[in-house]
Design an enzyme around this catalytic site. Structure first.
Site, PDB file in Angstrom:
ATOM      1  N   TYR A  52       0.850  -1.197   0.000  1.00 40.11           N
ATOM      2  CA  TYR A  52       0.000   0.000   0.000  1.00 40.11           C
ATOM      3  C   TYR A  52       0.886   1.248   0.000  1.00 40.11           C
ATOM      4  CZ  TYR A  52      -3.893  -3.186   1.011  1.00 40.11           C
ATOM      5  OH  TYR A  52      -4.818  -4.205   0.962  1.00 40.11           O
ATOM      6  N   SER A 217     -12.920  -3.906   0.054  1.00 34.95           N
ATOM      7  CA  SER A 217     -13.670  -3.020  -0.865  1.00 34.95           C
ATOM      8  C   SER A 217     -15.176  -3.217  -0.737  1.00 34.95           C
ATOM      9  CB  SER A 217     -13.206  -3.255  -2.308  1.00 34.95           C
ATOM     10  OG  SER A 217     -11.885  -2.815  -2.490  1.00 34.95           O
ATOM     11  N   PRO A 218     -15.720  -3.057   0.477  1.00 33.65           N
ATOM     12  CA  PRO A 218     -17.138  -3.367   0.688  1.00 33.65           C
ATOM     13  C   PRO A 218     -18.104  -2.478  -0.078  1.00 33.65           C
ATOM     14  CG  PRO A 218     -16.206  -2.236   2.594  1.00 33.65           C
ATOM     15  CD  PRO A 218     -15.053  -2.587   1.715  1.00 33.65           C
ATOM     16  N   GLY A 222     -17.253  -4.246  -9.065  1.00 37.99           N
ATOM     17  CA  GLY A 222     -16.185  -4.685  -9.963  1.00 37.99           C
ATOM     18  C   GLY A 222     -14.848  -4.641  -9.245  1.00 37.99           C
ATOM     19  N   VAL A 227     -17.618   3.380  -6.510  1.00 44.55           N
ATOM     20  CA  VAL A 227     -18.455   3.173  -5.323  1.00 44.55           C
ATOM     21  C   VAL A 227     -19.909   3.057  -5.774  1.00 44.55           C
ATOM     22  CG1 VAL A 227     -19.130   4.216  -3.117  1.00 44.55           C
ATOM     23  CG2 VAL A 227     -16.831   4.582  -4.016  1.00 44.55           C
ATOM     24  N   PHE A 228     -20.611   2.022  -5.321  1.00 46.20           N
ATOM     25  CA  PHE A 228     -22.017   1.885  -5.739  1.00 46.20           C
ATOM     26  C   PHE A 228     -22.942   2.776  -4.920  1.00 46.20           C
ATOM     27  CE2 PHE A 228     -23.937  -0.458  -2.280  1.00 46.20           C
ATOM     28  CZ  PHE A 228     -22.890  -1.165  -1.703  1.00 46.20           C
TER      29      PHE A 228
HETATM   30  N1  LIG Z   1      -6.869  -8.310   0.063  1.00 42.27           N
HETATM   31  C1  LIG Z   1      -6.977  -7.576  -1.008  1.00 42.27           C
HETATM   32  O1  LIG Z   1      -6.689  -8.016  -2.131  1.00 42.27           O
HETATM   33  C2  LIG Z   1      -7.468  -6.156  -0.868  1.00 42.27           C
HETATM   34  C3  LIG Z   1      -7.756  -5.408  -2.013  1.00 42.27           C
HETATM   35  C4  LIG Z   1      -8.227  -4.113  -1.846  1.00 42.27           C
HETATM   36  C5  LIG Z   1      -8.385  -3.568  -0.568  1.00 42.27           C
HETATM   37  N2  LIG Z   1      -8.067  -4.317   0.528  1.00 42.27           N
HETATM   38  C6  LIG Z   1      -8.276  -3.770   1.904  1.00 42.27           C
HETATM   39  O2  LIG Z   1      -9.611  -3.336   2.001  1.00 42.27           O
HETATM   40  C7  LIG Z   1      -9.647  -1.982   2.431  1.00 42.27           C
HETATM   41  C8  LIG Z   1     -10.839  -1.309   1.851  1.00 42.27           C
HETATM   42  O3  LIG Z   1     -10.746  -1.245   0.417  1.00 42.27           O
HETATM   43  P1  LIG Z   1     -11.349  -0.007  -0.361  1.00 42.27           P
HETATM   44  O4  LIG Z   1     -10.666   1.225   0.067  1.00 42.27           O
HETATM   45  O5  LIG Z   1     -11.388  -0.335  -1.798  1.00 42.27           O
HETATM   46  O6  LIG Z   1     -12.841  -0.045   0.272  1.00 42.27           O
HETATM   47  P2  LIG Z   1     -14.132   0.845   0.189  1.00 42.27           P
HETATM   48  O7  LIG Z   1     -14.414   1.323   1.572  1.00 42.27           O
HETATM   49  O8  LIG Z   1     -15.159   0.038  -0.512  1.00 42.27           O
HETATM   50  O9  LIG Z   1     -13.765   2.065  -0.743  1.00 42.27           O
HETATM   51  C9  LIG Z   1     -13.182   3.256  -0.243  1.00 42.27           C
HETATM   52  C10 LIG Z   1     -13.350   4.315  -1.293  1.00 42.27           C
HETATM   53  O10 LIG Z   1     -14.760   4.527  -1.464  1.00 42.27           O
HETATM   54  C11 LIG Z   1     -15.092   5.851  -1.108  1.00 42.27           C
HETATM   55  N3  LIG Z   1     -16.313   5.794  -0.303  1.00 42.27           N
HETATM   56  C12 LIG Z   1     -16.510   5.078   0.823  1.00 42.27           C
HETATM   57  N4  LIG Z   1     -17.767   5.258   1.278  1.00 42.27           N
HETATM   58  C13 LIG Z   1     -18.371   6.095   0.419  1.00 42.27           C
HETATM   59  C14 LIG Z   1     -19.663   6.626   0.348  1.00 42.27           C
HETATM   60  N5  LIG Z   1     -20.595   6.376   1.291  1.00 42.27           N
HETATM   61  N6  LIG Z   1     -19.942   7.434  -0.686  1.00 42.27           N
HETATM   62  C15 LIG Z   1     -19.014   7.727  -1.623  1.00 42.27           C
HETATM   63  N7  LIG Z   1     -17.751   7.265  -1.594  1.00 42.27           N
HETATM   64  C16 LIG Z   1     -17.435   6.438  -0.580  1.00 42.27           C
HETATM   65  C17 LIG Z   1     -13.937   6.373  -0.306  1.00 42.27           C
HETATM   66  O11 LIG Z   1     -13.859   7.768  -0.485  1.00 42.27           O
HETATM   67  P3  LIG Z   1     -13.536   8.697   0.788  1.00 42.27           P
HETATM   68  O12 LIG Z   1     -12.141   8.386   1.160  1.00 42.27           O
HETATM   69  O13 LIG Z   1     -13.716  10.082   0.238  1.00 42.27           O
HETATM   70  O14 LIG Z   1     -14.542   8.344   1.844  1.00 42.27           O
HETATM   71  C18 LIG Z   1     -12.757   5.637  -0.909  1.00 42.27           C
HETATM   72  O15 LIG Z   1     -12.302   6.274  -2.086  1.00 42.27           O
HETATM   73  C19 LIG Z   1      -8.290  -1.397   2.021  1.00 42.27           C
HETATM   74  O16 LIG Z   1      -7.926  -0.282   2.807  1.00 42.27           O
HETATM   75  C20 LIG Z   1      -7.391  -2.585   2.263  1.00 42.27           C
HETATM   76  O17 LIG Z   1      -7.064  -2.619   3.635  1.00 42.27           O
HETATM   77  C21 LIG Z   1      -7.637  -5.604   0.392  1.00 42.27           C
END
Ligand SMILES: NC(=O)c1ccc[n+]([C@@H]2O[C@H](COP(=O)([O-])OP(=O)(O)OC[C@H]3O[C@@H](n4cnc5c(N)ncnc54)[C@H](OP(=O)(O)O)[C@@H]3O)[C@@H](O)[C@H]2O)c1
Length: 308
Positions: A52, A217-218, A222, A227-228
């Site tokens: 990261y 990535s909850p 895709g 973000v959905f």
């Molecule tokens: N094991 C693996 O292969 C893998 C892969 C990917 C990620 N991960 C882990 O999973 C964690 C989460 O992944 P992710 O960051 O993709 O998750 P995410 O929480 O689904 O996505 C975060 C992104 O969505 C935006 N967002 C969140 N809530 C929102 C809402 N209500 N409205 C609009 N935009 C929103 C955030 O923007 P803002 O910052 O502006 O809120 C940020 O850009 C990572 O930090 C990592 O630790 C693991």
């Protein structure tokens, strides 16, 4: 905040995790505020990976929070290794794992990781080497527990055949707009795409083996396609359903999208990736909302899935 005993270990963890993949978008002050907000909300589990920000996120985390033994003891720290981003290949060789952990520990400014995950499967894996690396890490006290990420049941079995260390975590993408791990189980024996089992019944396997699933990535659809939540153009019905339930429970849509995951009896942990303290507070309200079965399936269907 709901707390879980992770896979029959001594680890008592919040069912919401703070993910640190994006914290290098923040200033050090911003990162500190985000981490402190998470802790104030009851989050005690922090997910990292050596890749990261090419290590920058781990470094920023420990610097922002001014890591010391008092803070360290309040946290469950997890990181991952096995992706060589410089060469764009996977590497689960013994030396790669051992070197990666040394780098992680020095960046996080800690003597030990609570959990080390193998980030993605390496088809060139030699499980005997993984087992040797795990033994060394355990003996030296550098890692307490081990797990995997994005692995299917057969890949877990292969590793488990060679290591005495129980694999306690499997981190998988899961959310209302990325439902792979439940789809085939819901549509068993149907002549439709949804019944196609891509991942070897990984959800049921993990439940059978007491492996805790962590949903990455909850809120994305895709593979980082966006973000959905709030995207009325691509996901009108899903957002409408989530918004209605948000009103019913007096919370935000973020909380309902979180609750859709935490409501599953497999005790799936949700890894938040937001960089905004307010969204951490919103999401934590979804730690333990008692969505009914009907509501859970309504969200599933609103995302375009069939309940035969
Ligand atoms: N094991 C693996 O292969 C893998 C892969 C990917 C990620 N991960 C882990 O999973 C964690 C989460 O992944 P992710 O960051 O993709 O998750 P995410 O929480 O689904 O996505 C975060 C992104 O969505 C935006 N967002 C969140 N809530 C929102 C809402 N209500 N409205 C609009 N935009 C929103 C955030 O923007 P803002 O910052 O502006 O809120 C940020 O850009 C990572 O930090 C990592 O630790 C693991």
């Amino acid at each position: 905040m709901k707390y879980l005993n992770i896979s029959n270990t001594e680890l008592k963890s919040s069912n919401i995790i703070m993910g640190n993949m994006r914290i290098n978008e923040l200033s050090l002050d911003g990162a500190e505020k985000l981490i402190r907000t998470a802790m104030d909300e009851g989050i005690n589990f922090f997910d990292h990976a050596d890749i990261y920000g090419s290590g920058e996120c781990e470094e920023m985390f420990s610097t922002a929070i001014k890591m010391n033994s008092d803070i360290r003891e309040k946290m469950i720290l997890q990181s991952k290794c096995g992706i060589n981003t410089k060469g764009n290949y996977y590497d689960l060789s013994k030396d790669y794992i051992l070197n990666s952990v040394d780098g992680i520990l020095s960046r996080l400014k800690t003597d030990y990781l609570d959990i080390l995950l193998l980030h993605r499967p390496d088809t060139l894996v030699e499980p005997e080497e993984v087992a040797e690396a795990f033994s060394k890490l355990k003996e030296s006290g550098k890692v307490k527990h081990f797990g995997v990420s994005n692995h299917n049941p057969a890949q877990i079995e292969l590793l488990q055949k060679y290591t005495d260390e129980k694999l306690i975590i499997n981190q998988l993408q899961f959310g209302a707009a990325h439902t792979n791990i439940v789809d085939s189980g819901i549509a068993v024996n149907m002549d439709i795409n949804q019944s196609f089992d891509r991942d070897g019944s990984v959800l049921e396997y993990c439940r059978l083996k007491d492996i805790t699933i962590q949903a990455w990535s909850p809120f994305q659809h895709g593979f980082f396609d966006g973000v959905f939540l709030g995207d009325m153009e691509k996901f009108p019905e899903l957002n409408q359903t989530i918004n209605e339930l948000a009103e019913k429970y007096g919370v935000t849509s973020t909380a309902i999208a979180t609750a859709w995951i935490t409501r599953h009896p497999a005790n799936i942990q949700v890894i938040l990736g937001t960089t905004k303290p307010s969204r951490i507070i919103d999401a934590c309200k979804g730690s333990d909302i008692p969505l009914t079965r009907q509501e859970w399936y309504k969200i599933y269907k609103a995302a375009g899935n069939m309940v035969p």
